[in-house]
Design a protein around this motif. Structure first.
Motif, mmCIF file in Angstrom:
data_model
loop_
_atom_site.group_PDB
_atom_site.id
_atom_site.type_symbol
_atom_site.label_atom_id
_atom_site.label_comp_id
_atom_site.label_asym_id
_atom_site.label_seq_id
_atom_site.Cartn_x
_atom_site.Cartn_y
_atom_site.Cartn_z
ATOM 1 N N GLY A 171 65.178 -176.095 -63.543
ATOM 2 C CA GLY A 171 65.930 -175.268 -62.616
ATOM 3 C C GLY A 171 65.052 -174.559 -61.605
ATOM 4 O O GLY A 171 63.822 -174.687 -61.622
ATOM 5 N N PRO A 172 65.653 -173.791 -60.716
ATOM 6 C CA PRO A 172 64.894 -173.165 -59.625
ATOM 7 C C PRO A 172 64.159 -171.907 -60.054
ATOM 8 O O PRO A 172 64.551 -171.228 -60.995
ATOM 9 N N GLN A 197 67.215 -177.760 -55.328
ATOM 10 C CA GLN A 197 67.720 -177.988 -53.978
ATOM 11 C C GLN A 197 69.240 -177.865 -53.947
ATOM 12 O O GLN A 197 69.816 -177.266 -53.029
ATOM 13 N N SER A 198 69.901 -178.408 -54.970
ATOM 14 C CA SER A 198 71.366 -178.337 -55.030
ATOM 15 C C SER A 198 71.839 -176.896 -55.146
ATOM 16 O O SER A 198 72.824 -176.495 -54.516
ATOM 17 N N ILE A 199 71.131 -176.096 -55.952
ATOM 18 C CA ILE A 199 71.506 -174.694 -56.117
ATOM 19 C C ILE A 199 71.226 -173.912 -54.831
ATOM 20 O O ILE A 199 72.025 -173.066 -54.416
ATOM 21 N N GLY A 200 70.112 -174.209 -54.193
ATOM 22 C CA GLY A 200 69.815 -173.553 -52.927
ATOM 23 C C GLY A 200 70.878 -173.831 -51.886
ATOM 24 O O GLY A 200 71.331 -172.925 -51.166
ATOM 25 N N ASN A 204 73.555 -171.156 -50.322
ATOM 26 C CA ASN A 204 73.110 -170.883 -48.961
ATOM 27 C C ASN A 204 71.778 -170.139 -48.937
ATOM 28 O O ASN A 204 71.527 -169.268 -48.112
ATOM 29 N N THR A 205 70.911 -170.497 -49.899
ATOM 30 C CA THR A 205 69.589 -169.885 -49.992
ATOM 31 C C THR A 205 68.551 -170.842 -49.411
ATOM 32 O O THR A 205 68.529 -172.014 -49.780
ATOM 33 N N PRO A 206 67.676 -170.387 -48.523
ATOM 34 C CA PRO A 206 66.641 -171.255 -47.983
ATOM 35 C C PRO A 206 65.784 -171.864 -49.089
ATOM 36 O O PRO A 206 65.514 -171.230 -50.110
ATOM 37 N N ILE A 207 65.361 -173.096 -48.872
ATOM 38 C CA ILE A 207 64.596 -173.835 -49.875
ATOM 39 C C ILE A 207 63.139 -173.925 -49.436
ATOM 40 O O ILE A 207 62.835 -174.408 -48.347
ATOM 41 N N LEU A 208 62.255 -173.447 -50.278
ATOM 42 C CA LEU A 208 60.818 -173.524 -50.044
ATOM 43 C C LEU A 208 60.338 -174.808 -50.711
ATOM 44 O O LEU A 208 60.176 -174.866 -51.928
ATOM 45 N N ASN A 209 60.162 -175.852 -49.942
ATOM 46 C CA ASN A 209 59.878 -177.173 -50.488
ATOM 47 C C ASN A 209 58.401 -177.305 -50.860
ATOM 48 O O ASN A 209 57.532 -177.422 -50.009
ATOM 49 N N LEU A 210 58.142 -177.289 -52.189
ATOM 50 C CA LEU A 210 56.779 -177.396 -52.698
ATOM 51 C C LEU A 210 56.571 -178.703 -53.456
ATOM 52 O O LEU A 210 55.658 -178.819 -54.276
#
Length: 340
Positions: free
Chosen positions: A115-116, A150-153, A157-163
């Protein structure tokens, strides 16, 4: 359920606070920090297993997980939104109005790992850190679980910090004390099955940049031990910036933690170079017997508990030491109610 290298109760997301009303205008940026060990939470995500998980045992576990998810939800406060994440959406369960069903495909139920992690920038804005999950080093299917953050973001409507390109890691592989100290086993992070050729210095730079940590407690761990390569969350946890919860040294050795790691854990110091107050939890008195009546042949850990706003959910095993562990944990969190 319980697995020796995982602990139990892993169907809860390792995540910081999020709130739909606070998300407007959030922008991901450098210098993020992870939440404190017990932040105020405004949303919870629960992840029952996929029906496809794990053969006969997995199917039996899934039946229990889906049957009990409505009970699990009822133990968490009813004043904040709860999302149940499932590829079959648990449609047979009846939930209170504050519970939403999110039909998100999954491979497995260990949402703390896949999870995130929610992080905040220096201005307080929130983002979802999408760190790549690869099934504990390609030991299990992971394609669906890898996109859960990513799905939860997107859903919140939460920005995704792609790491994804920075590192492969699971949420249960590390602990943060909320005051800049990061604790983990090298065996589950600096392992060629996750991050080939990554140095400790390179890993620390990533954690400093995106989780806001400055000090590191690195244990060696045991590569190849079960599925996780020895996650820290099965035997050690920060209660706060001054308190480290773990087992006795003898129990750590029973848990297959190397002696040098046990010694290092007991000698650990916080950001201010002050030794942590060590709180010992017992293991179960007897070997763990699962809900589907299988004796796992080993004792269970209580260290992998989950902190909610007004409660603490503790793995219990119908064991004489359940009450002992619950009482110790209750003293750590006097403003919360322990639920075993």
């Amino acid at each position: 359920s319980a697995r020796r290298d995982r602990g139990s109760g892993r169907d809860l997301v390792r995540a910081g606070p999020s709130c739909r009303r606070a998300l407007s205008g959030v922008r991901p940026r450098r210098g993020h920090r992870a939440p404190v060990p017990c932040p105020r939470r405004y949303r919870r995500h629960l992840g029952p297993a996929s029906r496809e998980t794990g053969g006969a045992e997995g199917r039996a576990l899934n039946e229990v997980a889906h049957f009990r998810v409505d009970i699990l939800v009822s133990t968490v406060e009813n004043c904040f939104p709860i999302q149940v994440i499932s590829d079959i959406a648990c449609r047979s369960a009846k939930f209170a109005p504050h519970v939403e069903i999110w039909d998100i495909p999954t491979d497995d139920l260990w949402r703390r790992d896949s999870g995130p992690t929610f992080v905040r920038a220096s201005d307080g804005s929130l983002a979802v850190a999408q760190i790549q999950f690869n099934g504990w080093g390609n030991k299990a299917a992971f394609a669906k679980c890898n996109i859960i953050p990513q799905s939860i973001g997107t859903a919140t409507n939460t920005p995704i910090l792609n790491l994804n390109s920075a590192m492969k890691i699971e949420g249960g592989a590390y602990e943060i004390d909320g005051n800049g100290v990061f604790m983990a086993c090298k065996s589950s992070i600096l392992n060629n099955n996750r991050n080939p050729n990554m140095t400790q210095t390179e890993a620390e730079e990533i954690f400093t940049k995106y989780l806001g940590v400055t000090n590191f407690i690195w244990l060696e761990g045991v590569a190849g031990l079960k599925i996780t390569d020895m996650h820290i969350d099965g035997f050690a946890k920060f209660a706060n910036k001054n308190t480290l919860v773990t087992m006795s040294k003898n129990d750590l050795l029973y848990w297959q933690v190397p002696k040098a790691d046990a010694d290092k854990l007991y000698a650990a110091k916080n950001r201010n170079n002050i030794a942590y107050n060590i709180v010992q939890l017992p293991l179960t008195k007897n070997n763990v017997v699962t809900a589907y009546n299988k004796n796992l042949g080993y004792k269970g850990s209580y260290a992998n508990y989950y902190i909610a706003n007004t409660s603490v959910l503790v793995p219990n095993y119908n064991d004489p030491n359940d009450a002992v562990a619950n009482q110790i944990i209750q003293k750590l969190y006097p403003s919360r109610t322990v639920i075993g």
